[in-house]
Motif scaffolding. Sequence first.
Motif, PDB file in Angstrom:
ATOM      1  N   ARG A  25      43.127 -52.597  62.634  1.00 37.39           N
ATOM      2  CA  ARG A  25      42.762 -53.789  63.393  1.00 37.39           C
ATOM      3  C   ARG A  25      43.157 -53.637  64.857  1.00 37.39           C
ATOM      4  N   LEU A  26      42.212 -53.988  65.738  1.00 37.73           N
ATOM      5  CA  LEU A  26      42.494 -54.026  67.170  1.00 37.73           C
ATOM      6  C   LEU A  26      42.351 -55.472  67.628  1.00 37.73           C
ATOM      7  N   PRO A  27      43.475 -56.168  67.872  1.00 37.38           N
ATOM      8  CA  PRO A  27      43.378 -57.574  68.298  1.00 37.38           C
ATOM      9  C   PRO A  27      42.815 -57.672  69.713  1.00 37.38           C
ATOM     10  N   GLU A  57      38.778 -62.814  66.327  1.00 35.81           N
ATOM     11  CA  GLU A  57      39.330 -62.340  67.598  1.00 35.81           C
ATOM     12  C   GLU A  57      39.906 -60.934  67.491  1.00 35.81           C
ATOM     13  N   ALA A  58      39.253 -60.090  66.709  1.00 36.23           N
ATOM     14  CA  ALA A  58      39.719 -58.709  66.570  1.00 36.23           C
ATOM     15  C   ALA A  58      38.552 -57.827  66.161  1.00 36.23           C
ATOM     16  N   VAL A  59      38.771 -56.524  66.318  1.00 37.26           N
ATOM     17  CA  VAL A  59      37.794 -55.524  65.922  1.00 37.26           C
ATOM     18  C   VAL A  59      38.443 -54.619  64.878  1.00 37.26           C
ATOM     19  N   TRP A  60      37.722 -54.332  63.816  1.00 39.16           N
ATOM     20  CA  TRP A  60      38.165 -53.364  62.812  1.00 39.16           C
ATOM     21  C   TRP A  60      37.222 -52.170  62.856  1.00 39.16           C
ATOM     22  N   ILE A  61      37.773 -50.974  62.786  1.00 37.24           N
ATOM     23  CA  ILE A  61      36.990 -49.750  62.633  1.00 37.24           C
ATOM     24  C   ILE A  61      37.558 -49.030  61.422  1.00 37.24           C
ATOM     25  N   VAL A  62      36.783 -49.002  60.350  1.00 35.54           N
ATOM     26  CA  VAL A  62      37.294 -48.547  59.058  1.00 35.54           C
ATOM     27  C   VAL A  62      36.644 -47.214  58.692  1.00 35.54           C
ATOM     28  N   PRO A  63      37.439 -46.155  58.499  1.00 37.71           N
ATOM     29  CA  PRO A  63      36.888 -44.831  58.168  1.00 37.71           C
ATOM     30  C   PRO A  63      36.435 -44.769  56.718  1.00 37.71           C
ATOM     31  N   PRO A  64      35.680 -43.732  56.354  1.00 36.89           N
ATOM     32  CA  PRO A  64      35.254 -43.584  54.960  1.00 36.89           C
ATOM     33  C   PRO A  64      36.465 -43.497  54.035  1.00 36.89           C
TER      34      PRO A  64
END
Length: 261
Positions: free
Chosen positions: A154-156, A59-66
């Motif tokens: 993390r973006l819930p 139930e969340a989105v992760w956007i992980v940079p280099p």
Amino acid sequence: MRLDVRADWPTAIDDDARDMVVAAGVGRLETVEQSQRHRHRKAQLLYGVRGAINCEMEEAVWIVPPGSAIWIPGDTPHTVFGSGDVECVCLFIHATPAARLPLHGCAILISDLLRHLLMRASEMPAQYDPDGPEGRIASVILDELATAPIENFRLPIPSDPRLKALAEAMIANPAASSTVAQWAAGVGMSERTLNRRLSSEIGMGFGRWRRQLHILLALRWLASGRSVQSVGLDLGYESTSSFVSMFRKAVGQPPGRYLAR
């Protein structure tokens, strides 16, 4: 090398008896194509060498940079895709309780030592000897992961239908200048009720959630090669300096310095 998710891929990974499996070494994630939602018994570590890694789970989105990594616990349904020209090291790990590895999905800060170990692991043969030198490298990687700091990428996503509709609308139009009251009215709530329900469900109010959304989208777009100015404008900031100020307050560094890290 592309990281394809074949029908038999999770089974092949899970059937490998070693504690750590290097599935693809340094491979590429397609910019547009998103993997089908899937799971595997082994946990997964995706370390971004270049570009941003996007992951949806729990139930969340992760956007992980280099320079950082996404940790996906075993048996967790998830999808993964990349933003821009993405290269990553992909490991699958048998996470025993004794290993003291994270129990939930998270983003992990990768130290210089761990980065060198991961790049060395990407060169290991597919059928490395767990009792040989490569096996000792795998053991050190597990030890380093157990103490690695967690990063807030993390973006819930709320599960309440109205709150989820609000989140999807804001993700689709992050530059919208609507006030909190206007967003709340759009889903049939008062501003006070919206903030109370968001805080109860995801642990943060509207303003903090929107700032987190802007930070993660900025990381995704900057990692794909876009300029700080264009990212700020597309997030609705009136000037580049106001966007940079928001970013610095949130993560402690301006965007360019943060990504150059």
